[in-house]
Enzyme design. Structure first.
Site, PDB file in Angstrom:
ATOM      1  N   GLN A  78       0.832  -1.201   0.000  1.00  0.00           N
ATOM      2  CA  GLN A  78       0.000   0.000   0.000  1.00  0.00           C
ATOM      3  C   GLN A  78       0.869   1.254   0.000  1.00  0.00           C
ATOM      4  OE1 GLN A  78      -3.564  -0.245   0.353  1.00  0.00           O
ATOM      5  NE2 GLN A  78      -3.530   1.909  -0.157  1.00  0.00           N
ATOM      6  N   PHE A  79       1.368   1.648  -1.176  1.00  0.00           N
ATOM      7  CA  PHE A  79       2.259   2.808  -1.257  1.00  0.00           C
ATOM      8  C   PHE A  79       1.571   4.090  -0.824  1.00  0.00           C
ATOM      9  CE2 PHE A  79       0.158   3.282  -5.298  1.00  0.00           C
ATOM     10  CZ  PHE A  79       0.198   4.643  -5.566  1.00  0.00           C
ATOM     11  N   THR A  80       0.232   4.137  -0.877  1.00  0.00           N
ATOM     12  CA  THR A  80      -0.484   5.360  -0.534  1.00  0.00           C
ATOM     13  C   THR A  80      -0.443   5.678   0.957  1.00  0.00           C
ATOM     14  OG1 THR A  80      -2.607   4.206  -0.373  1.00  0.00           O
ATOM     15  CG2 THR A  80      -2.032   5.168  -2.525  1.00  0.00           C
TER      16      THR A  80
END
Length: 148
Positions: A78-80
């Site tokens: 989950q890069f966000t």
């Protein structure tokens, strides 16, 4: 490194309408990496994760870990989690680790979880995923490696 952890009764992740990971009782862990993350960060945060006492004991007090309840983990990249929303209305992801490096650390993170003999399911890195989470409690906790 940042983890968003949700206690779950049942959860799954789909890619192209196909289930690629599914768990019963356990944790859904959304995992994000930033530029300064290391293997030592992975070891430290994984140890904390598997020992967090966020499952109820017989007295309905959160006093048991995922190890104690023999739960499962659904790990989702989950890069966000490293979105920067300070300027304007469109988040910047400049604090997120570059894709190739993040993929290596994500794989190492998952391997570290397996060392604890926990059943692990994952999404597919860098895919468009639909994650269905049955958040139990609800219990949601954020862990950051720099704070451990």
């Amino acid at each position: 490194m940042k983890l968003l952890i949700q206690r779950s009764k049942k959860s799954k992740v789909l890619v192209d309408n196909k289930i690629v990971g599914e768990i019963e009782k356990g944790l859904v862990v959304l995992v994000g990496f930033t530029h300064k993350d290391t293997i030592d960060d992975i070891k430290k945060i994984t140890k904390k994760l598997v020992n967090l006492r966020i499952f109820d004991d017989d007295n309905h007090i959160m006093n048991k870990s995922i190890l104690d309840v023999k739960g499962q983990i659904l790990s989702i990249s989950q890069f966000t989690l490293y979105a920067d929303c300070k300027k304007g209305n469109r988040p910047s992801y400049i604090n997120s680790m570059k894709v190739n490096e993040a993929k290596k650390l994500y794989e190492l993170f998952n391997e570290e979880i397996k060392k604890y003999n926990i059943h692990l399911e994952t999404g597919i890195f860098q895919s468009d995923m639909l994650v269905e989470i049955s958040n139990d409690g609800p219990v949601t906790i954020i862990l950051e490696s720099e704070e451990l």
